[in-house]
Design a protein around this motif. Structure first.
Motif, PDB file in Angstrom:
ATOM      1  N   GLY A 128       0.790  -1.218   0.000  1.00 37.20           N
ATOM      2  CA  GLY A 128       0.000   0.000   0.000  1.00 37.20           C
ATOM      3  C   GLY A 128       0.822   1.267   0.000  1.00 37.20           C
ATOM      4  N   TYR A 129       1.365   1.651  -1.161  1.00 34.96           N
ATOM      5  CA  TYR A 129       2.049   2.941  -1.268  1.00 34.96           C
ATOM      6  C   TYR A 129       1.973   3.427  -2.710  1.00 34.96           C
ATOM      7  CZ  TYR A 129       6.209   1.163  -3.709  1.00 34.96           C
ATOM      8  OH  TYR A 129       7.064   0.608  -4.637  1.00 34.96           O
ATOM      9  N   ARG A 158      -6.256  13.553   3.331  1.00 42.47           N
ATOM     10  CA  ARG A 158      -5.345  12.481   3.723  1.00 42.47           C
ATOM     11  C   ARG A 158      -3.946  13.053   3.944  1.00 42.47           C
ATOM     12  NH1 ARG A 158      -6.930   7.270   0.021  1.00 42.47           N
ATOM     13  NH2 ARG A 158      -5.749   6.232   1.658  1.00 42.47           N
ATOM     14  N   PRO A 159      -3.169  12.443   4.840  1.00 44.96           N
ATOM     15  CA  PRO A 159      -1.793  12.917   5.074  1.00 44.96           C
ATOM     16  C   PRO A 159      -0.830  12.312   4.057  1.00 44.96           C
ATOM     17  CG  PRO A 159      -2.329  11.174   6.621  1.00 44.96           C
ATOM     18  CD  PRO A 159      -3.577  11.392   5.805  1.00 44.96           C
ATOM     19  N   TYR A 160       0.007  13.148   3.512  1.00 47.09           N
ATOM     20  CA  TYR A 160       1.027  12.727   2.564  1.00 47.09           C
ATOM     21  C   TYR A 160       2.411  12.931   3.182  1.00 47.09           C
ATOM     22  CZ  TYR A 160      -2.760  12.748  -0.869  1.00 47.09           C
ATOM     23  OH  TYR A 160      -3.932  12.500  -1.548  1.00 47.09           O
ATOM     24  N   ILE A 161       3.403  12.340   2.565  1.00 45.43           N
ATOM     25  CA  ILE A 161       4.778  12.466   3.036  1.00 45.43           C
ATOM     26  C   ILE A 161       5.606  13.161   1.961  1.00 45.43           C
ATOM     27  CG2 ILE A 161       6.874  11.220   3.689  1.00 45.43           C
ATOM     28  CD1 ILE A 161       4.848  11.193   5.843  1.00 45.43           C
ATOM     29  N   LEU A 162       6.306  14.207   2.349  1.00 47.06           N
ATOM     30  CA  LEU A 162       7.228  14.906   1.456  1.00 47.06           C
ATOM     31  C   LEU A 162       8.615  14.322   1.625  1.00 47.06           C
ATOM     32  CD1 LEU A 162       6.065  18.583   2.100  1.00 47.06           C
ATOM     33  CD2 LEU A 162       5.217  16.968   0.399  1.00 47.06           C
ATOM     34  N   ASN A 163       9.259  13.967   0.541  1.00 48.05           N
ATOM     35  CA  ASN A 163      10.565  13.316   0.563  1.00 48.05           C
ATOM     36  C   ASN A 163      11.578  14.146  -0.210  1.00 48.05           C
ATOM     37  OD1 ASN A 163       9.460  10.966   1.889  1.00 48.05           O
ATOM     38  ND2 ASN A 163       8.629  10.353  -0.090  1.00 48.05           N
ATOM     39  N   ILE A 164      12.678  14.460   0.447  1.00 47.54           N
ATOM     40  CA  ILE A 164      13.791  15.153  -0.192  1.00 47.54           C
ATOM     41  C   ILE A 164      14.987  14.217  -0.168  1.00 47.54           C
ATOM     42  CG2 ILE A 164      15.324  17.143  -0.122  1.00 47.54           C
ATOM     43  CD1 ILE A 164      13.134  18.735   1.192  1.00 47.54           C
ATOM     44  N   TYR A 182       8.958  14.677   5.797  1.00 42.58           N
ATOM     45  CA  TYR A 182       8.073  15.407   6.700  1.00 42.58           C
ATOM     46  C   TYR A 182       6.648  15.257   6.181  1.00 42.58           C
ATOM     47  CZ  TYR A 182       6.612  18.801  10.177  1.00 42.58           C
ATOM     48  OH  TYR A 182       6.008  19.404  11.259  1.00 42.58           O
ATOM     49  N   ALA A 183       5.676  15.404   7.073  1.00 40.71           N
ATOM     50  CA  ALA A 183       4.279  15.171   6.723  1.00 40.71           C
ATOM     51  C   ALA A 183       3.653  16.406   6.088  1.00 40.71           C
ATOM     52  CB  ALA A 183       3.494  14.754   7.959  1.00 40.71           C
ATOM     53  N   LEU A 184       2.773  16.145   5.141  1.00 41.63           N
ATOM     54  CA  LEU A 184       1.956  17.190   4.524  1.00 41.63           C
ATOM     55  C   LEU A 184       0.498  16.855   4.825  1.00 41.63           C
ATOM     56  CD1 LEU A 184       1.458  19.635   2.639  1.00 41.63           C
ATOM     57  CD2 LEU A 184       1.434  17.997   0.725  1.00 41.63           C
ATOM     58  N   TYR A 185      -0.128  17.653   5.673  1.00 38.78           N
ATOM     59  CA  TYR A 185      -1.518  17.426   6.054  1.00 38.78           C
ATOM     60  C   TYR A 185      -2.428  18.284   5.181  1.00 38.78           C
ATOM     61  CZ  TYR A 185       0.644  15.357  10.172  1.00 38.78           C
ATOM     62  OH  TYR A 185       1.414  14.583  11.004  1.00 38.78           O
ATOM     63  N   THR A 186      -3.360  17.632   4.519  1.00 39.77           N
ATOM     64  CA  THR A 186      -4.287  18.342   3.643  1.00 39.77           C
ATOM     65  C   THR A 186      -5.644  18.474   4.311  1.00 39.77           C
ATOM     66  OG1 THR A 186      -4.923  16.275   2.538  1.00 39.77           O
ATOM     67  CG2 THR A 186      -3.085  17.509   1.603  1.00 39.77           C
ATOM     68  N   ARG A 187      -6.360  19.540   3.967  1.00 41.30           N
ATOM     69  CA  ARG A 187      -7.648  19.822   4.592  1.00 41.30           C
ATOM     70  C   ARG A 187      -8.799  19.128   3.870  1.00 41.30           C
ATOM     71  NH1 ARG A 187      -5.792  25.485   5.083  1.00 41.30           N
ATOM     72  NH2 ARG A 187      -6.915  25.892   3.161  1.00 41.30           N
ATOM     73  N   GLY A 188      -8.695  18.994   2.562  1.00 47.26           N
ATOM     74  CA  GLY A 188      -9.820  18.497   1.796  1.00 47.26           C
ATOM     75  C   GLY A 188     -10.783  19.620   1.465  1.00 47.26           C
ATOM     76  N   ASP A 191      -0.934   5.830   4.004  1.00 46.73           N
ATOM     77  CA  ASP A 191      -1.602   5.988   5.297  1.00 46.73           C
ATOM     78  C   ASP A 191      -2.403   4.765   5.716  1.00 46.73           C
ATOM     79  OD1 ASP A 191      -3.521   6.153   3.386  1.00 46.73           O
ATOM     80  OD2 ASP A 191      -4.405   8.041   4.062  1.00 46.73           O
ATOM     81  N   LYS A 192      -2.243   3.639   5.004  1.00 47.83           N
ATOM     82  CA  LYS A 192      -2.883   2.369   5.354  1.00 47.83           C
ATOM     83  C   LYS A 192      -4.406   2.447   5.323  1.00 47.83           C
ATOM     84  CE  LYS A 192       0.973   1.028   8.341  1.00 47.83           C
ATOM     85  NZ  LYS A 192       1.381   0.554   9.685  1.00 47.83           N
TER      86      LYS A 192
END
Length: 328
Positions: A182-183, A218-224, A240-246, A289-290
């Motif tokens: 699941g990714y 849904r929460p996403y992950i930012l990767n550098i 780091y996490a990216l939280y979206t409002r919808g 986010d499973k």
């Protein structure tokens, strides 16, 4: 070398080789005479290790910590063209690469770097809109390697912005090998100079990452990614996490680089360090986010900003522990 318990050695040998085999295990060994290498010998422990490490290994990878390629064993899905086609493609790109090389030489001779950055001024690095901007990104999911059933794509939305969407499935395939699935992921292509030489993005004069997105809650992950020269650093990623409002409204997320934490192959590292902003090789967005179901993340732009009031270099406190403590 140290002696090994004879009962342990015999147990390992008898499990791997039938007890009725009378041939020597190492007929070409110069360390021990062949008379000591039969399975029915009682003094096997007196042969020291005699290459017993080779018997304990079950895979080639366990013999060394060196990795062959940055993909960590995953097969490449890109078809390699013939040599004739490679020559033709090289001739077509030669004019463009020479022009890029001229611009690099000109910039080097002028030696006029940007040394003053205006505070709170946004520099857009990726602007989603034109369809050709999508060629700078690649998408991947667990279904690409037959390790799951998730799917994703990067397209242009009806509003003319970048749209990262798909379906996340956390059900692993019933093959007896994959335990978790699941990714979905989107990642920028590697920064390169002329003639396809690998390079890095230099963000050391900036303090914040700024994104204008419209998500689904849904929460996403930012990767550098800061892939280094040696294989030990190929998978170093700061996240780091990216939280979206919808909902229908856009949001602007401003994240300090000091908040990103170090991870490698999905595991957060015990020893943390600030991100090396002058060696950025990739930037990506992941979802894992499973939660089964479709997802949708619309992206307007990804930019950088310099905030002189932000003096924090690293948000996570590190401390020293005795050397005998594990994972230090």
């Amino acid at each position: 070398m140290t002696n090994i318990c004879s009962s342990c050695v015999l147990r390992i040998l008898l499990r791997r080789y039938p007890s009725n085999v009378k041939q020597p295990l190492f007929p070409n060994s110069n360390l021990i005479s062949n008379s000591l290498l039969h399975l029915n010998q009682k003094n096997v422990c007196d042969a020291y290790a005699f290459g017993l490490v080779k018997l304990l290994h079950t895979t080639e990878i366990s013999r060394t910590f060196w990795e062959r390629d940055p993909r960590s064993g995953y097969p490449s899905t890109v078809e390699i063209p013939s040599k004739t086609q490679l020559i033709r493609n090289g001739i077509k790109e030669l004019k463009k690469e020479i022009q890029l090389w001229k611009e690099e030489v000109k910039e080097k001779l002028e030696s006029d770097p940007v040394v003053i950055y205006r505070p709170d001024e946004l520099d857009i690095f990726w602007q989603f809109g034109p369809p050709e901007e999508l060629s700078k990104w690649v998408t991947s999911s667990d279904s690409d390697h037959n390790q799951g059933f998730s799917t994703c794509e990067l397209t242009i939305s009806r509003a003319g912005k970048g749209l990262f969407q798909g379906n996340l499935c956390v059900d692993p395939p019933k093959d007896g090998k994959v335990k978790r699935a699941g990714y979905c992921n989107m990642r920028s292509i590697r920064a390169k100079k002329s003639f396809h030489r690998e390079s890095f993005h230099d963000w050391q004069m900036y303090t914040h990452l700024v994104m204008r997105v419209r998500g689904d809650g849904r929460p996403y992950i930012l990767n550098i990614s800061t892939a280094g020269y040696f294989d030990l650093f190929w998978n170093d990623i700061y996240s780091y996490a990216l939280y979206t409002r919808g909902g229908p409204y856009w949001q602007i997320s401003k994240i300090p680089f000091s908040k990103f934490f170090l991870a490698s192959k999905g595991r957060i590292q015990d020893k943390q360090a600030p991100i090396t902003l002058d060696r950025i090789s990739h930037f990506g967005i992941s979802l894992g986010d499973k939660v089964n179901g479709p997802f949708r993340l619309e992206i307007d732009y990804i930019g950088l900003e310099y905030d002189p009031g932000h003096t924090e270099t690293f948000a996570y406190e590190m401390y020293k522990v005795p050397k005998y403590v594990a994972a230090t």
